[in-house]
Design an enzyme around this catalytic site. Sequence first.
Site, PDB file in Angstrom:
ATOM      1  N   HIS A 313       0.484  -0.978   0.555  1.00  0.00           N
ATOM      2  CA  HIS A 313       0.003   0.092   0.007  1.00  0.00           C
ATOM      3  C   HIS A 313       1.354   1.433  -0.083  1.00  0.00           C
ATOM      4  O   HIS A 313       0.612   2.370  -0.990  1.00  0.00           O
ATOM      5  CB  HIS A 313      -0.989   0.326   1.442  1.00  0.00           C
ATOM      6  CG  HIS A 313      -1.569   0.898   1.344  1.00  0.00           C
ATOM      7  ND1 HIS A 313      -3.173   0.862   0.724  1.00  0.00           N
ATOM      8  CD2 HIS A 313      -1.653   2.598   2.014  1.00  0.00           C
ATOM      9  CE1 HIS A 313      -3.717   2.621   1.269  1.00  0.00           C
ATOM     10  NE2 HIS A 313      -2.828   2.920   1.565  1.00  0.00           N
ATOM     11  N   GLU A 314       1.683   1.143   1.287  1.00  0.00           N
ATOM     12  CA  GLU A 314       3.098   2.567   1.283  1.00  0.00           C
ATOM     13  C   GLU A 314       3.490   3.142  -0.159  1.00  0.00           C
ATOM     14  O   GLU A 314       3.794   4.160  -0.335  1.00  0.00           O
ATOM     15  CB  GLU A 314       4.121   2.760   2.561  1.00  0.00           C
ATOM     16  CG  GLU A 314       2.215   2.090   3.307  1.00  0.00           C
ATOM     17  CD  GLU A 314       1.572   3.288   3.663  1.00  0.00           C
ATOM     18  OE1 GLU A 314       1.234   4.601   3.396  1.00  0.00           O
ATOM     19  OE2 GLU A 314       0.475   3.160   4.338  1.00  0.00           O
ATOM     20  N   HIS A 317       1.292   4.063  -2.814  1.00  0.00           N
ATOM     21  CA  HIS A 317       1.919   5.594  -2.689  1.00  0.00           C
ATOM     22  C   HIS A 317       3.674   6.274  -2.982  1.00  0.00           C
ATOM     23  O   HIS A 317       3.753   7.239  -3.601  1.00  0.00           O
ATOM     24  CB  HIS A 317       1.892   6.622  -0.956  1.00  0.00           C
ATOM     25  CG  HIS A 317       0.195   5.944  -0.847  1.00  0.00           C
ATOM     26  ND1 HIS A 317      -0.915   6.640  -1.308  1.00  0.00           N
ATOM     27  CD2 HIS A 317      -0.226   5.322   0.645  1.00  0.00           C
ATOM     28  CE1 HIS A 317      -1.390   6.737  -0.326  1.00  0.00           C
ATOM     29  NE2 HIS A 317      -1.795   5.878   0.616  1.00  0.00           N
ATOM     30  N   GLU A 343      -4.711   8.560  -3.219  1.00  0.00           N
ATOM     31  CA  GLU A 343      -5.101   7.297  -2.380  1.00  0.00           C
ATOM     32  C   GLU A 343      -5.174   5.874  -3.498  1.00  0.00           C
ATOM     33  O   GLU A 343      -4.969   4.581  -3.447  1.00  0.00           O
ATOM     34  CB  GLU A 343      -6.020   7.085  -1.816  1.00  0.00           C
ATOM     35  CG  GLU A 343      -6.970   6.602  -0.830  1.00  0.00           C
ATOM     36  CD  GLU A 343      -5.406   5.715   0.458  1.00  0.00           C
ATOM     37  OE1 GLU A 343      -4.921   6.805   0.425  1.00  0.00           O
ATOM     38  OE2 GLU A 343      -6.411   4.667   0.805  1.00  0.00           O
TER      39      GLU A 343
END
Lengths: 552, 552
Positions: A313-314, A317, A343
């Site tokens: 997830h990170e 980003h 997001e």
Amino acid sequence: MTVSASTPSSSTDLTTESTRVLYDQLVVLLKDISHIKGISHLLGWDQMVMMPKKAQDARANHMSVLDATIHGMETSPVLGALLEECERRRLGGDLSAELNPYELANIRIALKSYRQETLVPKELVRELASATAKANFAWKEAREASDFSKFAPFLEEQVKLTRQSVAYKINGGVCEEARKINQKARAALGLSDEDECYKGYYQVLVDIYEPGFKDDHLQVLFGDLKKDLIPLIAKIKAKNFQHENGFLKGDFDIKRQAEFSDKFPTRMGFDMDAGRLDEATHPFCTSAHPTDVRLATRYALDNFQEGITSTIHETGHALYDQGLNMEYVDTPVSLPLSVGIHESQSLLWERLIMLSKPFWTYTLPLLKEQFADRENLQAVSLDQFYLAFNRVEPTLIRLEADEVTYSMHIILRYEIEKALIEGDIQVADVPALWNAKMKEYLGLDVTEDRLGCLQDIHWSVGIMGYFPTYTLGSIYAVQIYDHARELIPDLDEHLAKGEFQVLKEWLNKNVHEKGSLHASGDDLIFELTGKPLDSSLYVKYLTKKYTSIYDL
Amino acid sequence: MTVSASTPSSSTDLTTESTRVLYDQLVVLLKDISHIKGISHLLGWDQMVMMPKKAQDARANHMSVLDATIHGMETSPVLGALLEECERRRLGGDLSAELNPYELANIRIALKSYRQETLVPKELVRELASATAKANFAWKEAREASDFSKFAPFLEEQVKLTRQSVAYKINGGVCEEARKINQKARAALGLSDEDECYKGYYQVLVDIYEPGFKDDHLQVLFGDLKKDLIPLIAKIKAKNFQHENGFLKGDFDIKRQAEFSDKFPTRMGFDMDAGRLDEATHPFCTSAHPTDVRLATRYALDNFQEGITSTIHETGHALYDQGLNMEYVDTPVSLPLSVGIHESQSLLWERLIMLSKPFWTYTLPLLKEQFADRENLQAVSLDQFYLAFNRVEPTLIRLEADEVTYSMHIILRYEIEKALIEGDIQVADVPALWNAKMKEYLGLDVTEDRLGCLQDIHWSVGIMGYFPTYTLGSIYAVQIYDHARELIPDLDEHLAKGEFQVLKEWLNKNVHEKGSLHASGDDLIFELTGKPLDSSLYVKYLTKKYTSIYDL
């Protein structure tokens, strides 16, 4: 601050300069602001990852001086004069002969941000800061006691002060759409300019996190989602089925988890020479510059899924932050477009990739190798693993929600906070409304405020209008990914071989490098896919996937 | 910047305010400067320890904006007006009825620093920065080619510009001592104010790093050292003896070295909740605040001594930084007094403790335990280890020098750079002079400029007047430690049991907490020991120790 011949002084007569000269002067100031903000992001990272615990007070002092410095630069009269002169020229005629679209976007974004920073009077900013500190404290106590009434008066105050600051912004012209909504409502209700009317106020808040995105469109998207997802969730729940997942349970040695997970950022295309990966209590990603992007993840001993999910997830980003347009770096047009688009980049990797079969075709053998001593893991097939990894289970807690039910948590909050700000409900109505919606959307009974309307920190720190970006991110992600699959026909084969960078490069080119060139997420999606943003693609993705998984 | 009712604006009439009010307003500004400098130190740490390599350019931009911000705060007219008004009152009469000694010191230090920052014209500061960049580049090339003549014209320019900036400082009154020396020399030589005369210029440079310390005193101290140490070194060299040290040679696993060394900061009293220990290419210690002190060390696989030495040396610095006066924290009086005093704290631990028998009484068994598989280490006695650990060997390279010969490297540089600045020698004279002194002081022949006058970076980056602080640090360290031993009679027994904190606490109380209360290192030593600073104690320490080790 860069001392340069082109730095304007407040005594210059701007009206006699060419637009090119004004723009170049503007860029000098904007870059300085970008640099000093980069420092602030680095300190934020340090605080979460490196700072010794006794340094807390000193760091608060450091940040306070830095924030004041940033504020001084963002509200400097020289900056304001340059921006207003550019705006005067734009209103008087087309500037596109003199400036390219990226340059025009810089002026548009910088002017809006300058107005946001200067329109609200200092006293109100201070009052809001003080109310926020008190409300956050009260929220913690109320949550502890699981008693919303202890928080209610503070939320009341937050709503009141937020409305006041919104009013300054509407009158100052930072959000034309909000002004229109407000005028229309007043006309419909026969109200004068003096009468209280908060219609359109929520639009101003959405616009902070999701610039240019219309609340009207949010309503349509969220309405459609509810229509389709509530029955889907009910169907899954009715099945009352749990795929075998014993092989995901038990302890997974943290060090071996880290060895396993830490390779994914690089595989996905994260450049370790332009960033770092560390551990922190809460996973996050922050960027001081596209060449200095800091990731932090965490691992849980008894929950293997959490570590790999956080890391991927990170990294989603982080790839956005590293992939920004270097030609316009350190100016607003190069920055991420919105919270929702940011997001979308993390969710695309976390859900559409990491929850997919092609991903685990490549990854499951690696996982088995890394945990060679776990017998039940060795025996599991790809299909079994996929089914277990994609379980759906309605829960009261947003942070524990899966990809099917998550949006319902968001829509519930959106409806309540919008109604609060615009005066359609009272603060005292919140718990009952929350609980009724939870029952309607997820079929769950809220037994305690702690597990209901007191679970999130957002309102206590004055953040309203942010929640929608989570679900917007999901909708963006699916539409972007669908488009990517059309244009990269053998994408699944690449993923199944661990060749993730083909997707990363496509995203670099089609999303990341665009930065804030487009006026909204809606515009970006239309430019990219040739179609308006459409939540039905998201519904289709979920329905197809979970119909198969739950044999609906 | 702290927004507070007591922050002065430039329109306030200061002459009508009480000194207490002026002081309180001053402290607000000084604390803001301290906070923003703390950020700068953190970024410096990050750059050395954490920053990804591609972030170099971005970081340079970040630092440039931050430096400009710091400079703006340090030279703000409001600050200047407050300081000059305080100074006017001090000159007009005694302020000690209104302000305590710490507060008076704050005004004294802040005024001096304000003048240092504002006296040199911006154009000259820029010229110096540009000349430094070129000189540093030329120095690297010259060192590579081992050819001083390639560096000479750039050093010439550095000397010229440095003299110009010194002249502004002397005329602006930041160093009364320098003005006196200059006036006296002019009178003796029958020169007018218009004639060129650089006498006293070096004093101004010393004063930057060693505030209040008189160059006249340096000359006496260094002259005495030469008189005694040159024969001592010659005697040791003549012995041509090498104690058995095979057990210190060969590879020591880095991870096990780290495990062993990393426990010393805590043992010495370093508070890991108010700081960190990391690894870096070059060991260093930096402080954002007494609650946030960052240490970095390094280990060499084939040189065990280097790791433990770096860790203990830097911890000596760190204990000073953590031990500063918290009552006056973030104001100048709380800060370390001088570079030399800072160095005294690292050298005290590195040499007087870590090279001593009591230290190894405690530590050798731990070392044997940590490297249990090294047979020759297991067999070594405390005496054998002590002798091997304290070898003396004259070398051409300052950074490789031991505690006996190190001062000769410094005195040589001191004599040359002072003569250069004050016009007693020309740049072209440097290599021959260097080589002659190296022969005289250490009995060594310099065969290449690379190993002689081109070895240090300092002059290329415009740093002159700094070298003396290294040897001052040694002299301070011995005198402080001698005094500590008198007052803590069982100190050796404590050290032999690993109870290092008794010394740390004594240093906290007697040195660290004093901060910059005293006007110079000389004053601090006199206040602490009741005697003037005296290099004969240092000579006595070395003579006694090495007479025994080398059986002289």
